[in-house]
Design an enzyme around this catalytic site. Structure first.
Site, PDB file in Angstrom:
ATOM      1  N   SER A  50       0.854  -1.175   0.000  1.00 48.47           N
ATOM      2  CA  SER A  50       0.000   0.000   0.000  1.00 48.47           C
ATOM      3  C   SER A  50       0.894   1.229   0.000  1.00 48.47           C
ATOM      4  CB  SER A  50      -0.910   0.010   1.234  1.00 48.47           C
ATOM      5  OG  SER A  50      -1.797   1.105   1.199  1.00 48.47           O
ATOM      6  N   GLU A  51       0.629   2.177  -0.916  1.00 47.48           N
ATOM      7  CA  GLU A  51       1.586   3.277  -1.088  1.00 47.48           C
ATOM      8  C   GLU A  51       1.708   4.183   0.129  1.00 47.48           C
ATOM      9  OE1 GLU A  51      -1.867   4.777  -3.828  1.00 47.48           O
ATOM     10  OE2 GLU A  51      -1.131   2.856  -3.106  1.00 47.48           O
ATOM     11  N   ASN A  52       0.783   4.079   1.074  1.00 49.32           N
ATOM     12  CA  ASN A  52       0.935   4.876   2.294  1.00 49.32           C
ATOM     13  C   ASN A  52       1.931   4.262   3.272  1.00 49.32           C
ATOM     14  OD1 ASN A  52      -1.011   2.819   2.698  1.00 49.32           O
ATOM     15  ND2 ASN A  52      -1.725   3.816   4.550  1.00 49.32           N
ATOM     16  N   GLY A  53       2.506   3.081   2.926  1.00 49.72           N
ATOM     17  CA  GLY A  53       3.605   2.565   3.728  1.00 49.72           C
ATOM     18  C   GLY A  53       3.413   1.217   4.368  1.00 49.72           C
TER      19      GLY A  53
END
Length: 233
Positions: A50-53
């Site tokens: 997930s690109e939020n980490g």
């Protein structure tokens, strides 16, 4: 047609989950794509990014077990698998832009017969921005669009996208509640259809002309159907 929106979304998510292979690093976009995590078979080891980490995102938590510190890129509660990890945003986008993501699954407003994608803005409507969509579609090895076949009764699979593009000629596969379509150099190849629809109906709800082979597989089954006009009228 499948009018039950919840059922349609489940059909799409389940079919996309079948497309994933063990060992892959996969990014799931907001909306329908996030549901894919709920249907990954236990015998497949897939690393969801997930690109939020997050690397190692799991399925949605059971009601009452939500953790405010574990959310996906869309801000929805999620879980993290035992071997998962949290990373900073710059590392996350280094994975994406560095070509390390095997598969990106994301929704769409429009897709066309050339594999062009519009999924981030409708002119005159206020939106928060493109997010990581452009990076994900450009940097991933395979792009799967997971979306409902129509929007407000109008086709979303077009001859040419009308909305501003997110990326050009990057879509490899389109999965809707009605069918699975492969984007090829020759155009859109109909690979599978839902047993509750017909080839004629799928084409009538698709603006782009579909390439229809002699045999088309039925989604989620091992059966095949003959594509004669008489049998699908």
């Amino acid at each position: 047609m499948i009018n039950d929106k919840k059922l349609a979304k489940e059909i799409i998510a389940k079919r996309v989950a079948e497309e994933l292979e063990s060992g892959q690093l996969v990014n799931l976009g907001i909306g329908i794509p996030t549901l894919v995590a709920n249907y990954i078979p236990a015998d497949k080891e897939i690393f969801i990014e997930s690109e939020n980490g997050i690397v190692g995102m799991g399925s949605a938590p059971a009601p009452g077990n939500e953790d405010n510190d574990i959310t996906d890129a869309g801000g929805q509660y999620t879980t993290i698998v035992q071997s998962g990890s949290f990373i900073d945003s710059s590392t996350s986008f280094s994975l994406i832009r560095g070509g390390h993501v095997d598969v990106t699954v994301l929704g769409a407003l429009e897709v066309d017969e050339h594999g062009n994608l519009s999924n981030w803005i409708i002119p005159s409507k206020l939106v928060p921005g493109m997010g990581g969509a452009m990076d994900l579609v450009t940097g991933s090895k395979k792009v799967i669009v997971a979306m409902q076949h129509t929007g407000k009764g109008k086709p979303k699979i077009l001859k040419k996208c009308r909305l501003p593009l997110t990326a050009k000629s990057k879509v490899n596969l389109i999965v809707t509640e009605l069918c699975v379509i492969e984007v090829t150099d020759r155009g859109l190849l109909l690979k599978e259809i839902n047993k509750e629809t017909t080839i004629n109906e799928v084409q009538s709800l698709t603006e782009a002309e579909l390439i229809i082979p002699e045999y088309v597989k039925v989604m989620l089954t091992n059966y095949y159907i003959y594509t004669s006009t008489e049998k699908h009228a």
